[in-house]
Design an enzyme around this catalytic site. Structure first.
Site, PDB file in Angstrom:
ATOM      1  NE  ARG A   1      -4.025  -1.105  -0.545  1.00 25.44           N
ATOM      2  CZ  ARG A   1      -5.153  -0.810  -1.187  1.00 25.44           C
ATOM      3  NH1 ARG A   1      -5.658   0.399  -1.165  1.00 25.44           N
ATOM      4  NH2 ARG A   1      -5.770  -1.724  -1.887  1.00 25.44           N
TER       5      ARG A   1
ATOM      6  CG  LEU B   1      -8.009   9.325  -1.339  1.00 28.70           C
ATOM      7  CD1 LEU B   1      -8.251  10.817  -1.545  1.00 28.70           C
ATOM      8  CD2 LEU B   1      -7.036   8.801  -2.391  1.00 28.70           C
TER       9      LEU B   1
ATOM     10  CG  HIS C   1     -22.078   8.723   0.158  1.00 30.37           C
ATOM     11  ND1 HIS C   1     -21.345   7.546   0.155  1.00 30.37           N
ATOM     12  CD2 HIS C   1     -23.211   8.458   0.848  1.00 30.37           C
ATOM     13  CE1 HIS C   1     -22.006   6.628   0.820  1.00 30.37           C
ATOM     14  NE2 HIS C   1     -23.143   7.148   1.255  1.00 30.37           N
TER      15      HIS C   1
ATOM     16  N   GLY D   1     -11.982  10.755   8.101  1.00 27.46           N
ATOM     17  CA  GLY D   1     -13.044   9.776   8.358  1.00 27.46           C
ATOM     18  C   GLY D   1     -13.665   9.268   7.063  1.00 27.46           C
TER      19      GLY D   1
ATOM     20  CG  MET E   1     -15.503   1.808  -5.574  1.00 33.25           C
ATOM     21  SD  MET E   1     -16.737   2.596  -4.498  1.00 33.25           S
ATOM     22  CE  MET E   1     -18.036   2.997  -5.675  1.00 33.25           C
TER      23      MET E   1
END
Ligand code: GAR
Length: 208
Positions: A66, A94, A110, A149, A91
């Site tokens: 990653r 970040l 969203h 978040g 998808m």
């Protein structure tokens, strides 16, 4: 001129709405400098190519881990001279490093009225399945700034869509896209490019 990089994973209908809005002059003072997909099969890449926009696939599968993938993504954003990162059905979550580097300069669409049907696990069709299961009469879409978040950043625009008794997740998804997402995403980019969105006390304020 605001340099926009659009991150995608799938069909790219929101990307198309942005391209069309730019061509029609509904988004002013902004241009797409690059489209990046994590998924080599994303139809969004073809949409970008058709529109003559620089498009690249940066897949986590091509990196040893990653951190290396995130570094490649960050490099691609920098190389494009990105001012605004637009998540249009992207998808991948970040990393904090990118969120910090582009604080207040990353937006996401969203497919619900946040804070309903959002957060971890709520993406794509799943959102509409849950809305139907709960029996809500109104749903919609939200464009918001991205923070650390999941779907928790300051809300820029929302648009409501009525749920019909005979809706399936697919029909509801389509109507939310058409009547809400494809309108508020281009609108949000136009507002940001026009310097009309400010974050104050953790809330996004749109100036007339
Ligand atoms: C859109 O409905 C978007 O709101 C959703 O994925 C779809 C992508 O469609 N995003 C999320 O669920 C993010 N949590 P598209 O590739 O045709 O634009």
């Amino acid at each position: 001129m605001l340099n926009v990089t659009v991150l995608v994973s799938g069909g790219g209908t929101n990307l198309q709405a942005i391209i069309d809005a730019m061509e029609a002059g509904r988004i002013r003072n902004a241009r797409i400098v690059r489209v990046i997909s994590n998924n080599p099969g994303a139809y969004a890449l073809e949409r970008a190519a058709k529109a003559g926009v620089d498009a690249a696939c940066i897949s986590p599968k091509d990196y040893p881990g990653r951190p290396a993938y995130y570094e490649a993504l960050a490099d691609a954003l920098r190389e494009a001279g990105t001012d605004l990162v637009v998540l249009a059905g992207f998808m991948v979550v970040l990393p904090e490093t990118i969120i910090r580097e582009y604080r207040g300069r990353i937006i996401n669409v969203h497919p619900s009225l946040i804070p309903s049907f959002c957060g971890t696990g709520f993406y794509g069709l799943k959102v509409h399945e849950e809305a139907l299961k709960r029996g809500v009469k109104v749903t919609g879409a939200t464009v918001h700034f991205v923070d650390e978040g999941t779907d928790t950043g300051p809300i820029i625009l929302q648009k409501a869509v009525e749920v019909r008794d005979d809706d399936t997740p697919e029909t509801l998804q389509r109507r939310v896209m058409e009547d809400a997402e494809w309108q508020i995403m281009p609108q949000a980019i136009d507002l940001i490019a026009g310097g009309r969105v400010e974050i104050r006390d953790g809330r996004a304020c749109v100036m007339e």
